[in-house]
Design a protein around this motif. Structure first.
Motif, PDB file in Angstrom:
ATOM      1  N   GLN A 170      56.009  25.934  58.843  1.00  0.00           N
ATOM      2  CA  GLN A 170      55.302  26.997  59.549  1.00  0.00           C
ATOM      3  C   GLN A 170      56.274  27.925  60.264  1.00  0.00           C
ATOM      4  O   GLN A 170      55.920  29.037  60.628  1.00  0.00           O
ATOM      5  N   GLN A 192      47.096  26.788  59.120  1.00  0.00           N
ATOM      6  CA  GLN A 192      46.240  27.411  58.112  1.00  0.00           C
ATOM      7  C   GLN A 192      44.803  26.969  58.347  1.00  0.00           C
ATOM      8  O   GLN A 192      44.525  25.775  58.463  1.00  0.00           O
ATOM      9  N   HIS A 228      58.474  29.761  59.130  1.00  0.00           N
ATOM     10  CA  HIS A 228      58.603  31.044  58.436  1.00  0.00           C
ATOM     11  C   HIS A 228      57.472  31.995  58.828  1.00  0.00           C
ATOM     12  O   HIS A 228      57.688  33.192  59.013  1.00  0.00           O
ATOM     13  N   THR A 229      56.268  31.451  58.983  1.00  0.00           N
ATOM     14  CA  THR A 229      55.143  32.267  59.417  1.00  0.00           C
ATOM     15  C   THR A 229      55.317  32.685  60.871  1.00  0.00           C
ATOM     16  O   THR A 229      55.060  33.837  61.237  1.00  0.00           O
ATOM     17  N   LEU A 230      55.776  31.757  61.699  1.00  0.00           N
ATOM     18  CA  LEU A 230      55.975  32.061  63.121  1.00  0.00           C
ATOM     19  C   LEU A 230      57.074  33.100  63.333  1.00  0.00           C
ATOM     20  O   LEU A 230      57.035  33.859  64.293  1.00  0.00           O
ATOM     21  N   LYS A 231      58.038  33.143  62.437  1.00  0.00           N
ATOM     22  CA  LYS A 231      59.174  34.069  62.588  1.00  0.00           C
ATOM     23  C   LYS A 231      58.740  35.520  62.395  1.00  0.00           C
ATOM     24  O   LYS A 231      59.337  36.424  62.973  1.00  0.00           O
ATOM     25  N   ILE A 232      57.680  35.729  61.631  1.00  0.00           N
ATOM     26  CA  ILE A 232      57.217  37.100  61.391  1.00  0.00           C
ATOM     27  C   ILE A 232      56.826  37.728  62.721  1.00  0.00           C
ATOM     28  O   ILE A 232      55.938  37.266  63.414  1.00  0.00           O
ATOM     29  N   SER A 271      49.440  22.393  55.688  1.00  0.00           N
ATOM     30  CA  SER A 271      50.248  23.463  56.247  1.00  0.00           C
ATOM     31  C   SER A 271      49.663  23.790  57.613  1.00  0.00           C
ATOM     32  O   SER A 271      48.596  24.400  57.723  1.00  0.00           O
TER      33      SER A 271
END
Length: 92
Positions: A67, A36, A69-73, A33
């Motif tokens: 990734q 991470q 989804h993590t970047l969208k936060i 991932s």
């Protein structure tokens, strides 16, 4: 290759001792991932070291587009642009 003594991290293969010898003739897969800490730098090198010493073959799956989804936060850009950015980071 690298010298395991120069790494700051270690990776452990957790299994019963009687099964460990079976792995030398088997295949494994490792999912990465991107972004991470456990999958980058010395920790990733230590993981590769353990894979090389314990398995006959390994498929590494780089999950860079996940990734997004993590970047969208907290990002004020659309999912298509975030997906492009995640793939670019994976290529790096």
């Amino acid at each position: 290759m690298f010298n395991i003594q120069t790494l700051n991290k270690r990776a452990l293969l957790k299994c019963d001792r009687e099964h460990k010898d079976e792995f030398k003739h088997s295949k494994c897969s490792v999912t990465i991932s991107v972004g991470q800490p456990v999958h980058e730098g010395d920790k990733f090198k230590a993981t590769l070291y353990e894979v090389n010493n314990n398995f006959n073959e390994c498929t590494i799956m780089v999950c860079d587009s996940l990734q997004r989804h993590t970047l969208k936060i907290g990002a004020n850009i659309d999912m298509q642009q975030v997906h492009i950015e995640a793939n670019q980071l994976g290529n790096e």
